[in-house]
Design a protein around this motif. Structure first.
Motif, PDB file in Angstrom:
ATOM      1  N   PHE A 298       0.612  -1.122   0.112  1.00 27.29           N
ATOM      2  CA  PHE A 298      -0.121   0.229   0.241  1.00 27.29           C
ATOM      3  C   PHE A 298       0.777   1.433   0.008  1.00 27.29           C
ATOM      4  O   PHE A 298       2.344   0.821   0.093  1.00 27.29           O
ATOM      5  N   THR A 299       0.250   2.475  -0.639  1.00 29.30           N
ATOM      6  CA  THR A 299       0.928   4.190  -1.220  1.00 29.30           C
ATOM      7  C   THR A 299       1.118   4.331   0.757  1.00 29.30           C
ATOM      8  O   THR A 299       0.033   4.149   1.431  1.00 29.30           O
ATOM      9  N   ILE A 300       1.918   5.370   1.020  1.00 34.81           N
ATOM     10  CA  ILE A 300       1.857   6.366   1.996  1.00 34.81           C
ATOM     11  C   ILE A 300       2.849   7.293   1.884  1.00 34.81           C
ATOM     12  O   ILE A 300       3.435   7.708   0.973  1.00 34.81           O
ATOM     13  N   GLU A 301       2.677   8.339   2.672  1.00 40.94           N
ATOM     14  CA  GLU A 301       2.927  10.065   2.400  1.00 40.94           C
ATOM     15  C   GLU A 301       4.347   9.615   2.886  1.00 40.94           C
ATOM     16  O   GLU A 301       4.301   9.370   4.188  1.00 40.94           O
ATOM     17  N   TRP A 302       5.102   9.951   1.527  1.00 39.38           N
ATOM     18  CA  TRP A 302       6.900   9.706   2.842  1.00 39.38           C
ATOM     19  C   TRP A 302       7.631  11.395   2.972  1.00 39.38           C
ATOM     20  O   TRP A 302       7.954  11.996   1.464  1.00 39.38           O
ATOM     21  N   GLY A 303       7.228  12.294   3.344  1.00 36.37           N
ATOM     22  CA  GLY A 303       7.540  14.288   3.199  1.00 36.37           C
ATOM     23  C   GLY A 303       6.540  14.805   2.057  1.00 36.37           C
ATOM     24  O   GLY A 303       5.411  14.164   2.099  1.00 36.37           O
TER      25      GLY A 303
END
Length: 705
Positions: A298-303
């Motif tokens: 799954f995708t995550i916000e990284w900065g």
């Protein structure tokens, strides 16, 4: 404070000094003149000063000074920081109310007025925990006052009102003409510091969670790994997560054939498209071996960017277990099918064998015909052996378990096997002298060992060695050797090992399937190992097989130990049985051919026979018959009531009536711990077996109804 404010502050200070000088001058002139002079003249310049004007100017300047001081104090007190103004030597010129409140909170109320004290002296005289940071502050303040730096900051903690608080100290230089000064500010940053501490604590907890998780975790941005945990390193054979983080491309963790699919999924996932959240993928360990992995991505916000988090689990063992379960279910289904086929086939063999035997007896003067009948008998017996193997695999043949000395049984078989196999096969015995008795059907065990030896011989066409071994075994040892075994109690092991061609992995998985064989067409039935497997499992035992291509095969049979000693097991003695009788027998058999054959055999043995084709018909006959000495019934019958259900019904109404069962397989046969009048005659049976079993049951029975 800005440069304009610095100039204002400098003018105010200079004005205050001039006012002070003017005030003292006016007071001295008044003293010298006694207050009677109206003016004075400056001899150098001739300038005349009117004393009332000086007094008025003085009063005006003092009022202005008070106004400026009030404005300065209002500005300082309006600021939230704790502020002190210092001169070039570090002397405190002014402080705001916030500074004084901090002193009160720390128990300093009523002490020396801060204005006029030297801040450097205060820092250098600090004791206890404050001395650690106060010395640094003194050095920083000197650098600002000496104009070596324009600003100095320091963060420190202290106890205030009984709790720890954090402050940011900032020293900023001030310029007044050619003199220096400084503004010292203490900002309360406790909330910010606590927020940072909470964030740091949360980060450390997340790091521990990721590092200690029992699932592999990989976070990557455009396939550049940025987080990897220890479980992922263990799963893929790396020494530490750092080895994974050093990779330029995380796709190197997967088999090359998976790269295109992984890339497509990643592009779809990061662009908002559709990609499976869970899927199987082939992982590549550091040593190059392949492991099957379940990937939850799954995708995550990284900065300011998007990263992908993948949670990876090794499901290789799970898939193997599922395959074993499917294999077990398949074997069970095959067992049910073969059991049913064997039952019907045994009905046919019962008629064929019995009639052929009768023909052989009646053709004593016709050798050719008698020989043909005897060939038919032998062929039917071979068919019976074939169906018994099917029943053994299906675990549906009747077993007569007893205490067996394995060493003695193998020793008696040894000479026969040696003579049969010839000199090209070396036979070795590794028998444990202290091996316990096994609870097993000795005849079936002999067949099983013989089958294993024959398989071993066939796997060594150029000759080789067979080792037969016995040993005691615990339940723990059995569960260690046999996958998914749930063993209890003590066991005895019989092993047959050869130095033959062995089997590959695919053949090993199917070794116990009926009709599966590695031999060429026509050289094997494929029932040997399946019979061994079914017989051992029905005996409450377990089978383990190990094989390596070119290095031979080892088959281990784990049989339950007997609770009897050897002396008790040898007390059984056979008794001679009269094969004829005069009693009345109720025969219940749904197969017309079998019923007719058994009827003729019973009549030839001297019995009166009542016939029934179903259980319900048998009950009606029992109600009408004057006397029945024995109920002889098949077990598997249609019509809503099988033979065992019939036996229960009869036992309730006619408890003294002996019952003899017959069946093509032993499914539903009463256990040997039930009433001794209930016995089984396995189909197909010969005439003499029928005669002896009838006399045994009738001899142990009670009076008929």
């Amino acid at each position: 404070m800005g440069s304009g404010e610095d100039l204002v502050q400098g003018s105010q200070d200079e004005l205050s000094e001039l006012v002070e000088i003017l005030h003292r001058t006016y007071q001295r002139i008044t003293e010298l003149t006694g207050g009677s002079a109206d003016s004075v003249v400056h001899t150098g310049s001739g300038t005349s000063y009117l004393l009332p004007d000086i007094q008025g100017e003085l009063q005006r300047m003092e009022a202005m000074e008070r106004q400026h001081a009030s404005e300065r104090a209002a500005i300082l007190n309006a600021l939230p920081a704790h502020i002190a103004l210092l001169d070039h030597s570090g002397r405190i010129l002014a402080v705001n109310d916030t500074w004084r409140s901090l002193a009160e909170e720390n128990g300093a109320a009523g002490t020396v007025e801060p204005v006029g004290q030297n801040y450097l002296d205060i820092c250098e005289s600090a004791r206890g925990a404050s001395a650690f940071w106060a010395g640094d502050v003194a050095g920083g303040l000197r650098s600002v006052l000496n104009r070596r730096q324009s600003r100095y900051t320091q963060e420190y903690s202290c106890l205030s009102s009984g709790e720890e608080r954090w402050f940011l100290l900032a020293v900023t230089g001030l310029e007044r003409d050619d003199r220096s000064g400084a503004v010292v500010m203490h900002l309360d940053v406790t909330d910010r510091h606590q927020a940072h501490q909470k964030a740091d604590d949360l980060r450390r907890r997340l790091e521990r969670l990721v590092d200690q998780a029992k699932v592999g975790i990989l976070v990557h941005r455009n396939f550049k790994p940025i987080i990897a945990n220890r479980e992922l390193a263990r799963l893929l054979g790396y020494d530490s997560p750092e080895g994974i983080l050093a990779l330029a491309d995380s796709r190197d963790l997967f088999s090359e054939e998976e790269h295109a699919r992984i890339t497509d999924y990643n592009e779809a996932r990061t662009s908002g498209g559709e990609a499976p959240a869970i899927y199987q993928v082939k992982g590549k360990r550091r040593d190059g071996s392949v492991v099957v992995i379940e990937n939850r991505a799954f995708t995550i916000e990284w900065g300011d960017e998007t990263a992908v988090c993948a949670m990876l689990s090794d499901i290789t063992a799970q898939l193997e277990t599922e395959e074993q379960l499917r294999q077990a279910q398949r074997l069970e289904a095959i067992g049910q099918l073969t059991g049913g086929v064997a039952h019907d086939f045994n009905n046919l063999l019962t008629v064929i064998l019995g009639n052929a035997e009768t023909l052989a007896d009646s053709l004593s003067g016709q050798d050719d015909l008698r020989q043909m009948a005897e060939i038919t008998v032998k062929t039917a017996e071979r068919g019976a052996q074939l169906t018994n193997r099917l029943l053994a695999f299906a675990r549906r043949q009747d077993l007569e378990s007893e205490s067996v000395d394995l060493n003695r049984l193998i020793g008696e078989m040894n000479e026969l096997i040696r003579r049969t196999f010839g000199r090209s096969i070396e036979i070795q015995l590794a028998l444990d002298e202290d091996v316990a008795l096994a609870l097993v059907d000795p005849g079936q065990l002999e067949n099983a060992i013989l089958n294993l030896c024959i398989n071993a011989r066939d796997a060594m066409p150029e000759g080789g060695r067979i080792v037969m071994e016995t040993a005691n075994a615990s339940a723990a040892h059995v569960m260690e050797r046999v996958q998914d075994a749930k063993a209890e109690g003590s066991f005895v092991m019989v092993a047959v090992e050869d130095t033959g061609t062995g089997m590959d992995e695919n053949a090993l998985k199917r070794a116990f399937e009926p009709f599966f064989t590695t031999k060429v067409v026509g050289e094997g039935s494929g029932l040997g190992l399946s019979m061994v497997y079914g017989f051992v499992r029905q005996s409450n035992g377990f089978v383990n097989i190990e094989s390596t291509p070119g290095a031979g095969t080892r088959v281990e049979l784990y049989l339950p130990q007997s609770e009897l000693d050897e002396q008790a097991s040898m007390t059984r003695q056979a008794e001679a049985v009269d094969s004829h009788g005069e009693e009345t027998i109720l025969l219940v058999e749904d197969d017309d051919a079998v019923r007719e054959y058994v009827y003729l055999q019973l009549r030839s043995l001297g019995y009166d026979v009542l016939l029934a084709s179903s259980a319900l018909e048998a009950l009606e006959i029992l109600k009408r018959a004057r006397k029945v000495d024995l109920l002889f019934t098949d077990i598997i019958m249609p019509g809503g009531m099988n033979g065992r259900e019939l036996a229960r019904e009869v036992s309730e109404t006619y408890p003294q009536l002996p019952i003899l069962f017959t069946s093509g397989h032993a499914e539903g046969v009463p256990g040997r711990d039930e009433e001794s009048s209930e016995f089984l005659l396995q189909k197909p049976f010969r005439r003499q077996e029928l005669a002896e079993k009838l006399r045994t049951v009738l001899g142990q029975g009670k009076s008929g109804s």
